[in-house]
Motif scaffolding. Structure first.
Motif, PDB file in Angstrom:
ATOM      1  N   GLY A 154       0.834  -1.187   0.000  1.00 35.98           N
ATOM      2  CA  GLY A 154       0.000   0.000   0.000  1.00 35.98           C
ATOM      3  C   GLY A 154       0.873   1.242   0.000  1.00 35.98           C
ATOM      4  O   GLY A 154       1.978   1.227   0.527  1.00 35.98           O
ATOM      5  N   PHE A 155       0.373   2.325  -0.607  1.00 36.65           N
ATOM      6  CA  PHE A 155       1.147   3.560  -0.626  1.00 36.65           C
ATOM      7  C   PHE A 155       0.202   4.755  -0.596  1.00 36.65           C
ATOM      8  O   PHE A 155      -0.946   4.676  -1.042  1.00 36.65           O
ATOM      9  N   THR A 156       0.677   5.874  -0.040  1.00 34.35           N
ATOM     10  CA  THR A 156      -0.106   7.096   0.012  1.00 34.35           C
ATOM     11  C   THR A 156       0.142   7.949  -1.225  1.00 34.35           C
ATOM     12  O   THR A 156       1.113   7.738  -1.955  1.00 34.35           O
ATOM     13  N   THR A 157      -0.731   8.928  -1.426  1.00 41.97           N
ATOM     14  CA  THR A 157      -0.550   9.849  -2.547  1.00 41.97           C
ATOM     15  C   THR A 157       0.803  10.542  -2.465  1.00 41.97           C
ATOM     16  O   THR A 157       1.511  10.685  -3.466  1.00 41.97           O
TER      17      THR A 157
ATOM     18  N   SER B  19       2.562  -5.971  -6.244  1.00 40.67           N
ATOM     19  CA  SER B  19       1.262  -5.397  -6.590  1.00 40.67           C
ATOM     20  C   SER B  19       1.019  -4.248  -5.630  1.00 40.67           C
ATOM     21  O   SER B  19       1.344  -4.341  -4.444  1.00 40.67           O
ATOM     22  N   MET B  20       0.461  -3.136  -6.139  1.00 38.70           N
ATOM     23  CA  MET B  20       0.377  -1.912  -5.342  1.00 38.70           C
ATOM     24  C   MET B  20      -1.037  -1.350  -5.343  1.00 38.70           C
ATOM     25  O   MET B  20      -1.742  -1.425  -6.351  1.00 38.70           O
ATOM     26  N   THR B  21      -1.431  -0.790  -4.179  1.00 40.54           N
ATOM     27  CA  THR B  21      -2.747  -0.184  -4.023  1.00 40.54           C
ATOM     28  C   THR B  21      -2.593   1.138  -3.282  1.00 40.54           C
ATOM     29  O   THR B  21      -1.942   1.187  -2.229  1.00 40.54           O
ATOM     30  N   GLU B  22      -3.183   2.204  -3.817  1.00 35.78           N
ATOM     31  CA  GLU B  22      -3.131   3.498  -3.124  1.00 35.78           C
ATOM     32  C   GLU B  22      -4.145   3.501  -1.988  1.00 35.78           C
ATOM     33  O   GLU B  22      -5.320   3.173  -2.190  1.00 35.78           O
ATOM     34  N   MET B  23      -3.697   3.854  -0.791  1.00 35.64           N
ATOM     35  CA  MET B  23      -4.569   3.929   0.378  1.00 35.64           C
ATOM     36  C   MET B  23      -3.931   4.811   1.436  1.00 35.64           C
ATOM     37  O   MET B  23      -2.705   4.911   1.504  1.00 35.64           O
ATOM     38  N   VAL B  24      -4.769   5.452   2.261  1.00 29.42           N
ATOM     39  CA  VAL B  24      -4.227   6.264   3.346  1.00 29.42           C
ATOM     40  C   VAL B  24      -3.601   5.335   4.384  1.00 29.42           C
ATOM     41  O   VAL B  24      -3.853   4.128   4.419  1.00 29.42           O
ATOM     42  N   THR B  25      -2.772   5.907   5.249  1.00 30.33           N
ATOM     43  CA  THR B  25      -1.986   5.090   6.173  1.00 30.33           C
ATOM     44  C   THR B  25      -2.861   4.264   7.107  1.00 30.33           C
ATOM     45  O   THR B  25      -2.540   3.109   7.405  1.00 30.33           O
ATOM     46  N   SER B  26      -3.978   4.840   7.580  1.00 22.74           N
ATOM     47  CA  SER B  26      -4.857   4.073   8.473  1.00 22.74           C
ATOM     48  C   SER B  26      -5.382   2.826   7.776  1.00 22.74           C
ATOM     49  O   SER B  26      -5.482   1.753   8.386  1.00 22.74           O
ATOM     50  N   GLU B  27      -5.692   2.938   6.487  1.00 18.59           N
ATOM     51  CA  GLU B  27      -6.136   1.769   5.731  1.00 18.59           C
ATOM     52  C   GLU B  27      -4.998   0.775   5.551  1.00 18.59           C
ATOM     53  O   GLU B  27      -5.216  -0.452   5.606  1.00 18.59           O
ATOM     54  N   GLN B  28      -3.783   1.266   5.330  1.00 15.04           N
ATOM     55  CA  GLN B  28      -2.627   0.383   5.204  1.00 15.04           C
ATOM     56  C   GLN B  28      -2.422  -0.445   6.465  1.00 15.04           C
ATOM     57  O   GLN B  28      -2.213  -1.667   6.411  1.00 15.04           O
ATOM     58  N   ILE B  29      -2.459   0.221   7.603  1.00 12.88           N
ATOM     59  CA  ILE B  29      -2.202  -0.470   8.872  1.00 12.88           C
ATOM     60  C   ILE B  29      -3.269  -1.521   9.141  1.00 12.88           C
ATOM     61  O   ILE B  29      -2.965  -2.650   9.569  1.00 12.88           O
ATOM     62  N   ARG B  30      -4.515  -1.173   8.855  1.00 13.71           N
ATOM     63  CA  ARG B  30      -5.579  -2.160   9.022  1.00 13.71           C
ATOM     64  C   ARG B  30      -5.372  -3.335   8.074  1.00 13.71           C
ATOM     65  O   ARG B  30      -5.541  -4.507   8.462  1.00 13.71           O
ATOM     66  N   ALA B  31      -4.983  -3.046   6.828  1.00 18.56           N
ATOM     67  CA  ALA B  31      -4.770  -4.113   5.845  1.00 18.56           C
ATOM     68  C   ALA B  31      -3.596  -5.007   6.229  1.00 18.56           C
ATOM     69  O   ALA B  31      -3.628  -6.220   6.015  1.00 18.56           O
TER      70      ALA B  31
END
Length: 317
Positions: free
Chosen positions: A97-100, A124-136
């Protein structure tokens, strides 16, 4: 169900078109070879070989089965090596996951380095805010995050990748630009603000209120996505606080302004991961990041390894 031994016997006969020579190539005698081929034909319920006292020929079904049998044996022969490569982390898959903000700065060089140095590891990469990354990460949906977590994030770990300055994004022609004098923290007082969401972009919200006195009556919008904030700035809705790496976006109608009395490098970008992850490729990726010289700004990758409190991190961008 047929066995690999039966398939190997069939392939040997098909290639030699002679049971004796096929048996010799497999270091076995002819009778057990013939039994293995017969068992295979019973398993697939079709005749694969025509044989008489003078010749051995493949049936049409046998010719087609030979093509698939060779593929099957090749896969079987490679399977142990592939398993060893996966177990060692030389090959595998990493979901990231990565932020903007990271997409505007470190992401390109990071992916380029990983692809070059770990060609067997698929990303494989998905754009998401950090809170979403940590949950994922905690739910096992991704292996690695690139974002801006808070200081304590147990049981996850983090590593400093980059430090940016905090700058102002203002509408083109704004008085902070046209005044011709250096911009200071106090100059923001009383201006319409586009703020980071306290819930979804906690990292930036906490960072801004640490250095600026925020009059919440002047907050016209609270958002979590940098690009949305910059679009509002371009529309002359207000000014926003962004990392200096966002200058690369070059959005029309937006000017970036340094704040001279802010400390440098206060916006930190970190890699985030679960130290208990069973993915061996993740360890290879982390080793590559540590040794790759990608860290920018005033810090080093190794000095900022830390733990992250998941409960607190769920509110961080």
């Amino acid at each position: 169900m047929f066995t690999l031994d039966q398939v190997r016997c069939f392939v040997a006969v098909a290639e030699h078109l002679h049971f004796g020579r096929a048996a010799e190539s497999l270091s076995m005698t002819q009778p057990p070879l013939s039994r293995q081929v017969q068992k295979l034909e019973r398993s697939v319920d079709v005749s694969l070989i025509d044989r008489d006292n003078r010749s051995v020929r493949l049936t049409p079904a046998g010719r087609q089965f030979l093509k698939e049998a060779r593929k099957l044996l090749a896969l079987a022969d490679r399977a142990p090596e592939q398993a060893q490569l996966i177990a060692s982390g030389v090959e595998g898959h990493i979901s990231m996951g990565f932020t903007t903000g990271s997409g505007m700065s470190l992401l390109g060089p990071l992916v380029s380095q990983l692809t070059r140095r770990l060609p067997g590891v698929e990303l494989s990469m998905t754009e998401m805010v950090t809170s979403e990354q940590i949950r994922a990460i905690t739910e096992g949906q991704i292996d690695l995050g690139v974002g801006r977590p808070p200081d304590h994030v147990e049981p996850l770990e983090a590593m400093l990748l980059q430090q940016d300055d905090l700058v102002l994004a203002v509408p083109e022609g704004h008085t902070l630009v046209t005044s011709g004098r250096p911009v200071k923290v106090a100059d923001v007082d009383g201006l319409p603000l586009i703020m980071h969401s306290q819930g979804l972009a906690r990292y930036f919200y906490d960072l801004v209120v640490r250095y600026f006195r925020i009059d919440h009556s002047k907050v016209v919008q609270s958002l979590s996505q940098m690009t949305s904030m910059l679009n509002l700035v371009a529309a002359d809705i207000g000014i926003a606080f962004v990392p200096s790496s966002m200058r690369k976006l070059r959005m029309s109608g937006v000017t970036y302004v340094d704040v001279v009395d802010l400390p440098p490098g206060i916006v930190e970008l970190r890699a985030i991961w679960d130290p208990e992850s069973p993915n061996e490729a993740l360890q290879r990726v982390l080793e590559t990041i540590r040794s790759g010289g990608l860290v920018r700004g005033g810090g080093t990758a190794l000095e900022s390894r830390s733990s992250i409190d998941v409960a607190e991190a769920k509110t961080a961008q």
